[in-house]
Design an enzyme around this catalytic site. Structure first.
Site, mmCIF file in Angstrom:
data_model
loop_
_atom_site.group_PDB
_atom_site.id
_atom_site.type_symbol
_atom_site.label_atom_id
_atom_site.label_comp_id
_atom_site.label_asym_id
_atom_site.label_seq_id
_atom_site.Cartn_x
_atom_site.Cartn_y
_atom_site.Cartn_z
ATOM 1 N N GLY A 1 0.816 -1.205 0.000
ATOM 2 C CA GLY A 1 0.000 0.000 0.000
ATOM 3 C C GLY A 1 0.849 1.253 0.000
ATOM 4 O O GLY A 1 0.487 2.262 0.616
ATOM 5 N N HIS A 2 1.980 1.229 -0.704
ATOM 6 C CA HIS A 2 2.954 2.315 -0.643
ATOM 7 C C HIS A 2 2.476 3.605 -1.298
ATOM 8 O O HIS A 2 3.107 4.642 -1.132
ATOM 9 C CB HIS A 2 4.277 1.877 -1.285
ATOM 10 C CG HIS A 2 4.245 1.773 -2.771
ATOM 11 N ND1 HIS A 2 3.498 0.825 -3.439
ATOM 12 C CD2 HIS A 2 4.851 2.519 -3.740
ATOM 13 C CE1 HIS A 2 3.660 0.981 -4.740
ATOM 14 N NE2 HIS A 2 4.478 1.994 -4.958
ATOM 15 N N LYS A 3 1.370 3.562 -2.022
ATOM 16 C CA LYS A 3 0.832 4.766 -2.652
ATOM 17 C C LYS A 3 -0.250 5.443 -1.801
ATOM 18 O O LYS A 3 -0.692 6.548 -2.098
ATOM 19 C CB LYS A 3 0.241 4.430 -4.026
ATOM 20 C CG LYS A 3 1.271 4.013 -5.071
ATOM 21 C CD LYS A 3 2.149 5.175 -5.485
ATOM 22 C CE LYS A 3 3.034 4.821 -6.660
ATOM 23 N NZ LYS A 3 3.913 5.943 -7.055
ATOM 24 N N LEU B 1 -2.192 6.822 1.917
ATOM 25 C CA LEU B 1 -1.883 7.858 2.903
ATOM 26 C C LEU B 1 -0.762 7.424 3.841
ATOM 27 O O LEU B 1 0.236 8.120 4.011
ATOM 28 C CB LEU B 1 -3.148 8.201 3.700
ATOM 29 C CG LEU B 1 -2.985 9.183 4.864
ATOM 30 C CD1 LEU B 1 -2.562 10.556 4.357
ATOM 31 C CD2 LEU B 1 -4.284 9.289 5.663
ATOM 32 N N VAL B 2 -0.913 6.247 4.463
ATOM 33 C CA VAL B 2 0.089 5.767 5.417
ATOM 34 C C VAL B 2 1.287 5.173 4.691
ATOM 35 O O VAL B 2 2.438 5.404 5.077
ATOM 36 C CB VAL B 2 -0.524 4.724 6.371
ATOM 37 C CG1 VAL B 2 0.530 4.194 7.338
ATOM 38 C CG2 VAL B 2 -1.681 5.327 7.152
ATOM 39 N N GLY C 1 -4.036 -1.580 11.695
ATOM 40 C CA GLY C 1 -5.474 -1.744 11.858
ATOM 41 C C GLY C 1 -6.181 -0.405 11.886
ATOM 42 O O GLY C 1 -5.855 0.510 11.128
ATOM 43 N N SER C 2 -7.130 -0.264 12.809
ATOM 44 C CA SER C 2 -7.923 0.966 12.897
ATOM 45 C C SER C 2 -8.556 1.052 14.276
ATOM 46 O O SER C 2 -8.845 0.030 14.908
ATOM 47 C CB SER C 2 -9.021 0.943 11.834
ATOM 48 O OG SER C 2 -9.997 1.928 12.088
ATOM 49 N N SER C 3 -8.781 2.264 14.734
ATOM 50 C CA SER C 3 -9.411 2.448 16.044
ATOM 51 C C SER C 3 -10.860 1.976 16.063
ATOM 52 O O SER C 3 -11.456 1.825 17.131
ATOM 53 C CB SER C 3 -9.346 3.922 16.464
ATOM 54 O OG SER C 3 -10.023 4.741 15.535
ATOM 55 N N CYS C 4 -11.448 1.717 14.883
ATOM 56 C CA CYS C 4 -12.835 1.247 14.848
ATOM 57 C C CYS C 4 -12.964 -0.197 15.334
ATOM 58 O O CYS C 4 -14.074 -0.723 15.425
ATOM 59 C CB CYS C 4 -13.421 1.381 13.447
ATOM 60 S SG CYS C 4 -12.755 0.220 12.249
ATOM 61 N N TYR D 1 -15.649 -3.726 8.130
ATOM 62 C CA TYR D 1 -14.257 -3.289 8.107
ATOM 63 C C TYR D 1 -13.577 -3.591 9.447
ATOM 64 O O TYR D 1 -12.448 -4.095 9.488
ATOM 65 C CB TYR D 1 -14.191 -1.792 7.800
ATOM 66 C CG TYR D 1 -12.804 -1.209 7.803
ATOM 67 C CD1 TYR D 1 -11.928 -1.452 6.747
ATOM 68 C CD2 TYR D 1 -12.368 -0.401 8.850
ATOM 69 C CE1 TYR D 1 -10.647 -0.909 6.737
ATOM 70 C CE2 TYR D 1 -11.090 0.149 8.853
ATOM 71 C CZ TYR D 1 -10.236 -0.114 7.793
ATOM 72 O OH TYR D 1 -8.972 0.422 7.796
ATOM 73 N N LYS E 1 -10.297 -6.051 10.395
ATOM 74 C CA LYS E 1 -9.100 -5.608 11.103
ATOM 75 C C LYS E 1 -8.862 -6.409 12.380
ATOM 76 O O LYS E 1 -7.718 -6.709 12.739
ATOM 77 C CB LYS E 1 -9.205 -4.107 11.413
ATOM 78 C CG LYS E 1 -9.086 -3.224 10.178
ATOM 79 C CD LYS E 1 -7.755 -3.448 9.476
ATOM 80 C CE LYS E 1 -7.577 -2.571 8.267
ATOM 81 N NZ LYS E 1 -6.273 -2.807 7.598
ATOM 82 N N LEU F 1 -6.374 9.511 10.820
ATOM 83 C CA LEU F 1 -5.158 9.986 10.173
ATOM 84 C C LEU F 1 -5.476 10.989 9.065
ATOM 85 O O LEU F 1 -6.542 10.950 8.466
ATOM 86 C CB LEU F 1 -4.376 8.811 9.587
ATOM 87 C CG LEU F 1 -3.958 7.721 10.572
ATOM 88 C CD1 LEU F 1 -3.323 6.545 9.831
ATOM 89 C CD2 LEU F 1 -2.998 8.271 11.622
ATOM 90 N N HIS G 1 -12.879 10.849 4.775
ATOM 91 C CA HIS G 1 -13.112 11.029 6.201
ATOM 92 C C HIS G 1 -13.308 12.508 6.530
ATOM 93 O O HIS G 1 -13.159 13.381 5.666
ATOM 94 C CB HIS G 1 -11.940 10.438 6.995
ATOM 95 C CG HIS G 1 -11.861 8.945 6.904
ATOM 96 N ND1 HIS G 1 -10.900 8.289 6.160
ATOM 97 C CD2 HIS G 1 -12.642 7.975 7.440
ATOM 98 C CE1 HIS G 1 -11.079 6.982 6.254
ATOM 99 N NE2 HIS G 1 -12.133 6.766 7.021
#
Length: 318
Positions: free
Chosen positions: A11-13, A15-16, A107-110, A137, A141, A167, A180
């Site tokens: 996923g290098h393209k 946001l993270v 992961g994600s805070s969700c 989702y 995760k 983020l 978001h």
């Protein structure tokens, strides 16, 4: 990790992922590999296996995922759970089979229950019902976290999971429906500024509290944990780590800050007939702080950089 280690950023393209590449390069790492979606379909187990067999990366950052806001989660729940579980399964298993030294899974805070106590600490995982709007989702995760822990327990691997807060930053998604809250506000205030719209309307009262972290800070935390967090030999497989700023801001204050950064001079109003959503959503980042890491970029500074990036990538001038 040494500077010649082969590092794969899945996923290098994104946001993270793009932030990870920036930070790794700044730290002097030179052997970084990445593949676009057209070059490598991460939902295809055979193709992922062939890639790992050929490249044999030493360290892997799993930042690839299908992501989106409430509208996208509600519209494409099957895609969110299928794609994310497929990606995770393929990469985590390939790390084991082709002997990667270490993996960081994002992961994600969700993942935390809808009514989790605030701030949310790592121990609240699987302690209640999830928020229905992004449950597919979140379940994907959670499966990724448990899969990393299970491989650690059974195979003695050193796979760690990190759970970021909201983020934002360069390379964010500014889609009108699928983005978001923060990038959505940047887009809306910019468009209102360009069109001389008299007001920008934000849903709800503006009272809910949210936490935000600049993407390069997230990347710095991931690299720090890759270097310093070891779960080898933990009989439980190693606990995940929350990554955030530990600082809350109201939606009203966030909107006012974006309005000011963008330079919009119109009126900001709140539509009280629309829902507020969860009143508060804050990660407990004391575990990460105790490990010796804290964020560097404060919210206003980060929003300014993100807006510059939006103007540049959107083909508009500030």
């Amino acid at each position: 990790m040494d500077l010649n280690s082969k590092i794969y950023v899945a996923g290098h393209k994104g946001l993270v992922g793009s932030a990870l590449v920036r930070i790794l390069q700044l730290e002097g790492f030179t052997n970084i590999i990445g593949k676009t979606r057209t070059e490598l379909d991460l939902t295809d187990q055979g193709k992922v296996s062939s890639f790992f067999e050929k490249e044999k990366p030493d360290y892997v950052f799993l930042a690839a995922a299908k992501v989106g806001g409430i509208h996208a989660n509600n519209s494409f729940p099957a895609e969110f759970i299928f794609s994310n579980i497929q990606i995770q399964n393929n990469i985590i298993d390939a790390c084991y089979r082709y002997q990667a030294k270490k993996l960081v899974f994002l992961g994600s805070s969700c993942i935390y229950p809808k009514f989790a106590k605030q701030p949310m600490d790592e121990g609240q995982l699987l302690d209640g019902k999830l928020e229905p709007t992004n449950e597919p989702y979140a379940v994907a995760k959670i499966a990724g976290i448990i899969m990393c822990q299970s491989y650690n327990r059974q195979y003695g691997t050193n796979y760690i999971s990190v759970m970021p807060t909201n983020l934002y930053g360069p390379g964010d998604n500014y889609h009108p429906q699928n983005s978001h809250v923060l990038p959505a506000l940047i887009r809306r205030f910019h468009e209102a500024k360009v069109t001389n719209a008299p007001e920008v309307v934000v849903w709800g009262t503006g009272k809910p509290l949210r936490e935000f972290l600049y993407s390069d800070d997230m990347a710095r935390a991931c690299v720090y944990l890759m270097k310093n967090y070891d779960v080898t030999g933990d009989p439980k497989g190693g606990e995940h780590v929350n990554v955030g700023s530990g600082i809350e801001v109201s939606i009203k204050k966030l909107a006012e800050t974006v309005k000011d950064v963008v330079g919009y001079s119109g009126k900001l109003t709140f539509d009280l007939t629309k829902p507020d959503g969860t009143p508060r959503k804050l990660l407990d980042v004391s575990k990460l702080h105790q490990m010796g890491w804290k964020h560097q970029v404060e919210l206003r500074e980060g929003i300014s950089v993100a807006y510059d990036d939006f103007c540049k990538t959107g083909g508009v001038e500030r």
